[in-house]
Design an enzyme around this catalytic site. Structure first.
Site, short mmCIF file in Angstrom:
data_model
loop_
_atom_site.label_atom_id
_atom_site.label_comp_id
_atom_site.label_asym_id
_atom_site.label_seq_id
_atom_site.Cartn_x
_atom_site.Cartn_y
_atom_site.Cartn_z
N CYS A 160 0.74 -1.04 0.08
CA CYS A 160 -0.04 -0.16 0.08
C CYS A 160 0.79 1.31 -0.11
O CYS A 160 0.18 2.46 0.10
CB CYS A 160 -1.08 -0.10 1.06
SG CYS A 160 -1.97 -1.59 1.07
N HIS A 293 -2.53 8.30 6.24
CA HIS A 293 -2.83 6.92 5.56
C HIS A 293 -4.15 6.58 5.85
O HIS A 293 -4.98 6.31 5.25
CB HIS A 293 -1.56 6.08 5.87
CG HIS A 293 -1.79 4.67 5.04
ND1 HIS A 293 -1.54 4.56 3.69
CD2 HIS A 293 -1.86 3.31 5.56
CE1 HIS A 293 -1.74 3.39 3.29
NE2 HIS A 293 -1.88 2.67 4.64
N HIS A 329 -9.54 2.42 0.43
CA HIS A 329 -8.21 2.08 0.23
C HIS A 329 -7.58 1.40 -1.17
O HIS A 329 -8.07 0.33 -1.47
CB HIS A 329 -7.62 1.12 1.36
CG HIS A 329 -6.29 0.97 1.45
ND1 HIS A 329 -5.43 1.80 0.81
CD2 HIS A 329 -5.51 0.45 2.30
CE1 HIS A 329 -4.34 1.37 0.76
NE2 HIS A 329 -4.10 0.71 2.03
#
Lengths: 400, 355
Positions: A160, A293, A329
């Site tokens: 990620c 994040h 996400h």
């Protein structure tokens, strides 16, 4: 203090818009892109929410002049974003300067690989997707679509944090004189593979994700393509480019704690932020906004929150928000999506709201920004963390 | 002034017995097949059996190869870890997809999903040696390994790091072989490795391997060679390749005549070996030539084997007979150029020099 690398173009497609302007409009009007899943058949359809782009592959292929079912979804999203970025930068000949393409992905063509997993051995109808399982194949298709030849091209996969690392590499290569221009970003489509993978880790929320909330239940997966054009001062001068913002700082470190979890105190995250500040030549208090994040998993938000407190000294954390409540996400692309959002924040002097936040976490008194806020912004810090302990931070600035 | 970059140590697990750095292709493994697996080291000597049981082969091979490289360089930690892999731990990815489909998305466990993340190897190595430094994973087909070298070289030249562990790893699994045989990327008829370049069939012999190196901007006792330059190209028209190579050498103030050895990536694929043959009989016809894919087989990071081979040649000053592609002899190899491409794409040039 080192000079920033110019950002001259951006392109994005996500659950909250098919281009940069639509994405910005959604962010400012608080319009999230989280919904039930419609393009992928999964038995988990009623238990998860996703940040899905509603346009179908068939519609995209018609729009791009591709034959039906020739590409998996990741390269399609990447091509759309990369082309928009080149148009904004005003690039008509991609090969006129020493250009590199640095993409990133976690799933590549997995959506097709899983669809035809057994069928490949029964019929040759979908063999065009076999080689798509290679992550690099999506990058090659983007390069072909933008006409890049005889050039540096690579793909990064650090879970990620991938696209943040692509941006970092591009900036470093331009600074070192290895490239004059770098097309940097990433692309990831939703797939059964990631839905089930994150499901086994028990970090998928069954409702709208709520970053930094005490009662957060996990993340919503999303999909996106996002690319930025980075150019050297030489090109900016010779082509009289309008510079949107600068990649001012970057930091990469490894948490070296656990394969899938972040350390409780966010050691890797602290290191990444500190390195980025050092490269940028900035003090923590100069950061005006943190695009976190903030995946809304119990582990990430606690670890990142603690890391923010360590870097910024308790009580002095600047306005921060996670935009994952808008987009979900988007895995490899998250750092690219959020770098673009950081540039837009700087251009418009706006801090985005952290949607769905109600209850502060009991471990600390960090309160994300929950409403759109107008504020003079000069430096935005964006975090991206991933499996394998990968932690990356970018600092985007208004001035070089 | 940018710093020079040295290869201070090597580590290899390959289709040949290369895991022991005190040897240099002393015994050659031949095969007559369409695929070949690595010669396994004694993994138990490197990995506790409880951990090894659930570990993907790619991680196991990388553990041995990276530990070998760290040990030879005399390091317990490094400033950065950069890994290249075409497919990561593809075995776990495939198993996870198969489980999803065959069990209708039920009864799944996370281990396979976790290991299928492309950056598993770099993450595992960092975890193993508690390295909190820069950590990257490149996944770009045949230039995955080269991308690591480019990145590491940039950091070392700019003195942003002193010691960097770089590596390339790919594991071979049946499903991947079967699907890629369908589309002709892997041979359908066995090929004899001792005459790989004359089998005249389509596709390559697929294999696996893990090659790790410590690159540094400080020379030391263990140093093998200097990495002078590296460049990759997403595409090059076949007729333009000689020009590209000459331009690359010129940038490094060299000409073809300066090359003591050229190592080419011929893999016995009748459709694509022309890229190499044209150079063998053209640009490089008067230079000593070598090849290696009859030893390493083909996989995304096979060029890691060529890098290992070059480092060993420069350090030992011997060129094993088995890799020689022509009869031109060289007594003191000082400069080696490696050229590789796969299926006409992802070309790379690596230039190494004796220290």
């Amino acid at each position: 203090m080192s000079k920033g690398v110019a950002i001259t173009g951006m392109g994005i497609i996500s659950a909250i818009g098919n281009n940069v302007q639509e994405n910005y409009n959604s962010l400012i009007s608080g319009k999230a892109g989280i919904s039930k899943i419609s393009h992928i058949e999964t038995i988990h359809a009623d238990e998860i929410m996703v940040g899905e782009i509603k346009t179908t592959n068939a519609e995209f292929e018609a729009q791009l002049g591709l034959s039906q079912n020739s590409f998996s979804r990741s390269p399609i999203l990447g091509i759309i974003a990369a082309k928009e970025a080149l148009v904004q930068a005003g690039i008509s000949d991609i090969n006129d300067y020493k250009t590199g393409l640095i993409s990133s992905t976690t799933v590549g063509g997995m959506d097709k690989s899983e669809q035809y997993f057994h069928e490949y051995f029964e019929s040759n109808e979908h063999w065009q997707h076999i080689n798509g399982l290679h992550a690099g194949d999506s990058t090659k298709k983007i390069a072909d679509a933008i006409g890049l030849k005889e050039s540096f091209m690579t793909t990064i996969s650090t879970a990620c944090s991938s696209a943040a690392n692509a941006i970092m590499l591009g900036a470093r290569m331009i600074k070192s004189g290895k490239l004059d221009r770098a097309i940097v970003g990433g692309t990831d489509a939703l797939s059964k593979f990631t839905i089930n993978g994150f499901k086994t880790l028990m970090i998928l929320s069954d409702t709208y994700n709520t970053p930094f909330d005490e009662n957060r239940k996990g993340l919503n997966l999303g999909e996106a393509g996002a690319f930025l054009v980075l150019e050297s001062d030489k090109i900016v001068g010779e082509k009289n480019r309008k510079v949107l913002a600068y990649v001012k700082g970057y930091g990469n470190s490894n948490d070296a704690f656990h394969q899938t979890a972040s350390s409780e105190n966010g050691d890797g995250a602290v290191l990444a932020m500190e390195k980025a500040l050092k490269v940028a030549g900035l003090e923590p208090e100069q950061i005006d906004y943190v695009n976190a994040h903030g995946t809304a998993t119990p582990n990430n938000d606690l670890s990142e929150g603690r890391a923010l407190q360590r870097v910024f000294d308790e009580g002095k954390v600047p306005e921060f928000s996670s935009t994952k409540a808008f987009t979900g996400h988007t895995l490899a692309v998250a750092g690219g999506v959020e770098a673009i959002y950081s540039v837009l924040a700087l251009q418009n002097n706006r801090v985005y709201p952290n949607l769905n936040f109600k209850t502060p976490m009991k471990e600390f008194d960090l309160l994300p920004q929950t409403e759109v806020k107008e504020k003079e912004l000069n430096y935005v810090l964006s975090n991206s963390f991933g499996f394998g302990g990968n932690c990356s931070t970018l600092i985007i600035s208004k001035e070089a | 002034m940018s710093k020079s970059v040295y290869i201070n140590s090597v580590g290899s697990v390959s289709v040949q017995k290369t895991f022991d750095n005190s040897e240099f292709l002393n015994e050659i493994t031949t095969y007559n097949d369409t695929v070949a697996s690595v010669v396994n080291p004694d993994y138990k000597a490197y990995i506790p059996p409880t951990q090894a049981r659930r570990m993907a082969k790619g991680i196991k091979m990388s553990t041995v190869s990276s530990q070998t490289a760290l040990q030879e360089a005399g390091l317990e930690n490094v400033d950065a870890i950069i890994v290249g892999t075409g497919l990561g731990c593809i075995g776990d990815s495939v198993k996870f997809v198969r489980d999803i489909i065959d069990n209708d998305e039920q009864f799944l466990t996370p281990t396979r999903f976790i290991q299928s993340s492309h950056n598993t190897v770099s993450g595992q190595i960092a975890l193993g040696i508690s390295c909190k430094g820069y950590n990257f994973t490149y996944v770009h087909a045949a230039v995955s390994f080269e991308s690591c070298l480019i990145d590491a070289k940039m950091q070392l030249e700019n003195d942003e790091a002193k010691n960097i562990l770089v590596g390339g790893v790919d594991e071979m699994v049946k499903y991947h072989v079967d699907t890629h045989r369908l589309i002709g990327h892997i041979k359908s008829e066995p090929a004899d490795s001792t005459r790989l370049l004359t089998v005249n069939t389509k596709g390559s012999v697929m294999g696996e391997g893990a090659h790790f190196f410590v690159l540094s901007n400080e020379k030391q006792e263990s140093t093998y060679a200097e990495l002078v330059a590296i460049e990759t190209y997403n595409s090059i028209a076949q007729e333009n390749i000689p020009n590209k190579i000459e331009a690359f050498l010129e940038e490094n103030h060299m000409t073809i005549e300066d090359l003591d050895l050229v190592i080419l990536g011929n893999n016995g694929d009748v459709d694509f070996d022309g890229y190499y043959e044209n150079l063998s009989t053209g640009l490089f016809k008067d230079r000593p030539q070598a090849y290696y894919k009859h030893l390493s087989t083909e996989f995304d990071t096979a060029s890691g084997f060529a890098f290992w081979l070059s480092a060993k040649i420069l350090k030992t000053q011997t060129i094993p007979e088995v890799v020689k592609l022509n009869e031109i002899e060289v007594s003191n190899p000082r400069t080696i150029l490696i050229y590789n491409q796969y299926r006409g794409e992802n070309h790379s040039l690596m230039l190494l020099r004796k220290c």
